[in-house]
Motif scaffolding. Structure first.
Motif, PDB file in Angstrom:
ATOM      1  N   GLY A 178       0.820  -1.206   0.000  1.00  0.00           N
ATOM      2  CA  GLY A 178       0.000   0.000   0.000  1.00  0.00           C
ATOM      3  C   GLY A 178       0.851   1.251   0.000  1.00  0.00           C
ATOM      4  O   GLY A 178       2.085   1.199   0.044  1.00  0.00           O
ATOM      5  N   ASP A 188      -4.218  11.406   1.629  1.00  0.00           N
ATOM      6  CA  ASP A 188      -4.920  10.329   2.333  1.00  0.00           C
ATOM      7  C   ASP A 188      -5.123  10.676   3.802  1.00  0.00           C
ATOM      8  O   ASP A 188      -6.142  10.320   4.406  1.00  0.00           O
ATOM      9  N   ARG A 225      -8.841  10.267   4.270  1.00  0.00           N
ATOM     10  CA  ARG A 225      -9.143   8.937   4.805  1.00  0.00           C
ATOM     11  C   ARG A 225      -8.938   8.821   6.311  1.00  0.00           C
ATOM     12  O   ARG A 225      -9.235   7.781   6.896  1.00  0.00           O
ATOM     13  N   THR A 285      -3.812   3.422   0.501  1.00  0.00           N
ATOM     14  CA  THR A 285      -4.341   2.915  -0.761  1.00  0.00           C
ATOM     15  C   THR A 285      -3.720   1.538  -0.970  1.00  0.00           C
ATOM     16  O   THR A 285      -2.504   1.430  -1.135  1.00  0.00           O
ATOM     17  N   PRO A 294      -1.113  -0.297  -4.634  1.00  0.00           N
ATOM     18  CA  PRO A 294      -1.015   0.871  -5.527  1.00  0.00           C
ATOM     19  C   PRO A 294      -0.399   0.506  -6.869  1.00  0.00           C
ATOM     20  O   PRO A 294       0.410  -0.422  -6.970  1.00  0.00           O
TER      21      PRO A 294
END
Length: 527
Positions: free
Chosen positions: A106, A112, A116, A133, A136
């Motif tokens: 990730g 992010d 997130r 993520t 990726p």
């Protein structure tokens, strides 16, 4: 979901500026002790001049490993979010690859952390795996910069890991791409500064069109592209002045060479001429003009040879009118402000964009401040300049659709300069007068006008976003023409745009028209 003009603008200008200092991975990342949950065995990377020259000539063919940060800092999926954020802050990095053992699983970016973590309300004690993520997209070490650019544009991402067999070996960011294109500009200006003659400068300048294309292809914001293209023009001007003084001897009295027009505003594109003047110390006597006439002729002829064609309106230092001591320039501005005729408005519009390029800048600074003070205090002059800013209108019909030319050489085309960019330039100039702003760059004027409440926050954001869309489409159009071996122009057939681009261009034109109406009615200006 519809994308707004402001979102388009934010994407184009949202990258942070490269941090100062040597371009080395060690300077940016350093090493991290195991106690903070990260691992790194960073290797430094520097460009010496011979290597940089070779690379700059074929940027898109460079291996991504040439510009990547090798062995970047990583963390495990179980690392708490708070610790990951601390690493990114302390090491001044915008992303953190997440590895499980040796395998990349990730990546987490500064975006992010906002979208997130903060927005959903995750706990700082949660593992970073909750915010990353996963899996990726990455590139192999054999990929080249062209592959990187295509991937970044297609996926709208600014961080790409470089992996070999699932193991991360490097990371490339949009800032890395910006740096290498900045290097190409620096090399061009370096070669110009080292040229011993005008023919040598002409030879160096053959690389300028390719530089513009590469900057645009790299998805650089229009303000960055035009600033770098203008940096080259400034370097040409300075070198020509130095060569002229080598030939003519030192100037008899202090002077400053100033540029106006697009060079003055740092907004040069693929289509430009030269607009300049000489502001000379008041100790100048009539006998000194012969020297400055020869100086101006040398520089102007040299610029023309380098591709900056003579100004059709003769607004150049070769014209005695624009080669005068400070006291005469002061009289010019006083007369334009006191009696704002049509010619005075036109001349003032050009000369309010003056920017010193080389010489004694103090000769310009006091003149600029005094002129802005007197001009902004004269309501009649400001009213005339406001009226003058309405002369160029966006190409919209009564149904508020884009309206191309209906006949003539440019039938079915629109003029992105006079119908798009210039109306915003004129608005920015009015805002600068009202707020006594010393900025001459249009985007800087718009942002400064909002900061000092010359225009409302919403109006400022709208007009900046509109300007970004128009200027970007214009640059991309010219880059396509240059890449196709054509001479760049400001004329575009709207059908050559995608539906998305055409819709946003129309929206941008509507914003500009609205702001023109507001400034004409004094509702777009708060002070």
């Amino acid at each position: 979901m519809a994308i707004t003009l402001e979102e388009v603008s934010r994407k184009q200008h949202g990258e942070k500026s490269p941090s100062p200092g040597p371009w080395t991975a060690t300077a940016r990342y350093g090493s991290v002790m195991a106690a903070d949950g990260a691992r790194s065995t960073t290797k430094s990377r520097t460009f010496d001049r011979p290597e940089a020259r070779q690379r700059a000539k074929a940027l898109v063919d460079l291996a991504v490993t040439e510009i990547a940060t090798v062995d970047p800092i990583t963390c495990s999926p179980t690392l708490p979010i708070a610790d990951a954020a601390r690493i990114m802050r302390d090491r001044d990095i915008s992303c953190l690859p997440v590895v499980d053992g040796e395998r990349l699983v990730g990546i987490v970016t500064d975006g992010d952390m906002t979208n997130r973590v903060v927005a959903p309300g995750l706990s700082s004690a949660d593992p970073i795996a909750a915010a990353m993520t996963p899996d990726p997209v990455s590139l192999p070490p054999t990929a080249v910069v062209a592959d990187l650019l295509r991937l970044m544009l297609a996926r709208d991402i600014g961080h790409v890991p470089v992996t070999d067999g699932g193991q991360i070996v490097g990371i490339v960011t949009a800032t890395d791409v910006t740096r290498i294109h900045a290097l190409a500009t620096d090399l061009l200006t370096y070669d110009i500064a080292g040229a011993d003659s005008v023919p040598q400068m002409v030879d160096v300048m053959r690389g300028l069109p390719d530089l513009l294309v590469r900057l645009v292809d790299a998805n650089q914001p229009h303000a960055t592209v035009t600033r770098r293209i203008t940096d080259v023009a400034d370097a040409v001007t300075k070198r020509l002045l130095a060569l002229a003084e080598n030939e003519l001897g030192p100037a008899p009295v202090p002077y400053v060479w100033a540029a106006c027009g697009s060079q003055g505003r740092r907004e040069q594109t693929g289509v430009t001429d030269q607009d300049n003047g000489l502001i000379i110390d008041d100790s100048m006597d009539p006998g000194h003009d012969a020297y400055f006439e020869r100086l101006a002729r040398f520089v102007s002829d040299g610029m023309n040879a380098c591709g900056y064609v003579y100004c059709a309106g003769d607004m150049m230092a070769t014209n005695p009118r624009w080669r005068q001591p400070v006291r005469v320039w002061r009289r010019y501005f006083d007369a334009w402000i006191a009696k704002p005729s049509v010619e005075a408005q036109m001349l003032a519009s050009v000369m309010f964009d003056l920017r010193p390029i080389a010489g004694d800048r103090s000769l310009f600074t006091e003149l600029q401040h005094d002129t802005l003070r007197r001009a902004s205090a004269n309501s009649i002059f400001v009213a005339h300049m406001t009226s003058n800013s309405m002369k160029h209108q966006p190409p919209l019909n009564f149904l508020r659709h884009i309206a191309p030319e209906r006949s003539g050489e440019h039938k079915r085309e629109i003029d992105l300069k006079h119908g798009g960019v210039i109306p915003v330039v004129d608005l920015g100039r009015v805002y600068a007068l009202k707020g006594r702003l010393t900025e001459v760059n249009t985007r800087a004027r718009l942002l400064a006008a909002e900061e000092v409440d010359v225009i409302s926050t919403s109006g400022g954001r709208d007009v900046v976003a509109a300007y970004d869309v128009i200027a970007t489409i214009r640059l991309e159009h010219q880059a396509r023409q240059i890449a196709a071996g054509e001479a760049p122009t400001n004329y575009l057939n709207p059908k050559d745009l995608s539906d998305f681009e055409r819709e946003h261009l129309r929206d941008a034109f509507l914003v500009v028209r609205t702001m023109q109406t507001a400034v004409g009615q004094n509702t777009g200006i708060l002070r």
